[in-house]
Design a protein around this motif. Structure first.
Motif, short mmCIF file in Angstrom:
data_model
loop_
_atom_site.label_atom_id
_atom_site.label_comp_id
_atom_site.label_asym_id
_atom_site.label_seq_id
_atom_site.Cartn_x
_atom_site.Cartn_y
_atom_site.Cartn_z
N UNK A 1 3.08 5.79 -2.82
CA UNK A 1 4.26 6.54 -3.24
C UNK A 1 4.23 6.79 -4.75
N UNK A 2 3.95 5.74 -5.52
CA UNK A 2 3.84 5.88 -6.98
C UNK A 2 2.72 6.83 -7.36
N UNK A 3 1.58 6.69 -6.71
CA UNK A 3 0.44 7.55 -7.01
C UNK A 3 0.77 9.01 -6.73
N UNK A 4 1.39 9.28 -5.60
CA UNK A 4 1.75 10.65 -5.24
C UNK A 4 2.80 11.21 -6.21
N UNK A 5 3.81 10.42 -6.53
CA UNK A 5 4.83 10.90 -7.47
C UNK A 5 4.25 11.19 -8.85
N UNK A 6 3.35 10.33 -9.32
CA UNK A 6 2.70 10.57 -10.61
C UNK A 6 1.86 11.85 -10.56
N UNK A 7 1.14 12.05 -9.48
CA UNK A 7 0.32 13.25 -9.35
C UNK A 7 1.19 14.50 -9.32
N UNK A 8 2.27 14.45 -8.56
CA UNK A 8 3.19 15.59 -8.50
C UNK A 8 3.78 15.86 -9.88
N UNK A 9 4.22 14.81 -10.57
CA UNK A 9 4.77 15.00 -11.92
C UNK A 9 3.75 15.60 -12.86
N UNK A 10 2.51 15.12 -12.81
CA UNK A 10 1.47 15.69 -13.67
C UNK A 10 1.19 17.15 -13.33
N UNK B 1 0.83 -1.21 0.00
CA UNK B 1 0.00 0.00 0.00
C UNK B 1 0.87 1.26 0.00
N UNK B 2 1.94 1.24 0.80
CA UNK B 2 2.85 2.39 0.83
C UNK B 2 3.56 2.58 -0.50
#
Length: 157
Positions: A127-136, A122-123
């Motif tokens: 982490x991947x979800x947050x990094x993708x959102x930040x990159x977008x 889950x972590x």
């Protein structure tokens, strides 16, 4: 230190450490700096347009052309006619690239086994979800025209 400063520092340090780790495994092959292109091509079933590669990796077209030239000279990719758009070429993985892909898969398995212990799935997903959102979000900010708040000039009479 505020969140933005701490985030920037941690991303920079993680990026540096990650590439030091990865380059230890990639030093035997000569695509050390361009392995992302090969990995991305595997996601597109071994072939993609230069435009697709540029968009997915946020690399300028002229830089991508030089990278593809280097990979082609080393025998990892070829350029083929794109029958859907004859103006462009398809970048296609060669059998030599398959050997590199096997090594990369082993490296990433090693990474996952040794680096992600004590981190739940889950972590890792978050982490991947947050990094993708930040990159977008950063991509969107970088595409917007810059708005600068300047004091209005005072008319002199």
């Amino acid at each position: 230190m505020n969140f933005g400063e701490e985030f920037s520092l941690q991303v920079m340090l993680a990026n540096k450490s990650y590439h030091q780790y990865l380059y230890k495994f990639l030093e035997q092959i000569d695509v050390q700096h361009h392995y992302q292109i090969i990995l991305l091509l595997t996601r597109f079933n071994g072939k993609a347009t230069q435009k697709m590669l540029c968009e997915n990796l946020s690399i300028e077209k002229s830089n991508m052309a030089a990278i593809i030239d280097a990979l082609e000279a080393k025998g990892y990719v070829t350029r083929e006619v794109n029958y859907k758009d004859r103006r462009g070429k398809l970048v296609v993985l060669t059998p030599k690239a398959a050997e590199v892909i096997d090594g990369l898969e082993t490296t990433f398995e090693h990474f996952e086994t040794n680096i992600t212990h004590e981190i739940t799935w889950q972590e890792m997903y978050n982490c991947l979800r947050v990094l993708k959102t930040i990159n977008n979000n950063l991509l969107m900010l970088n595409r917007k025209p810059e708005v600068v708040n300047r004091p209005q000039e005072v008319a002199h009479i």
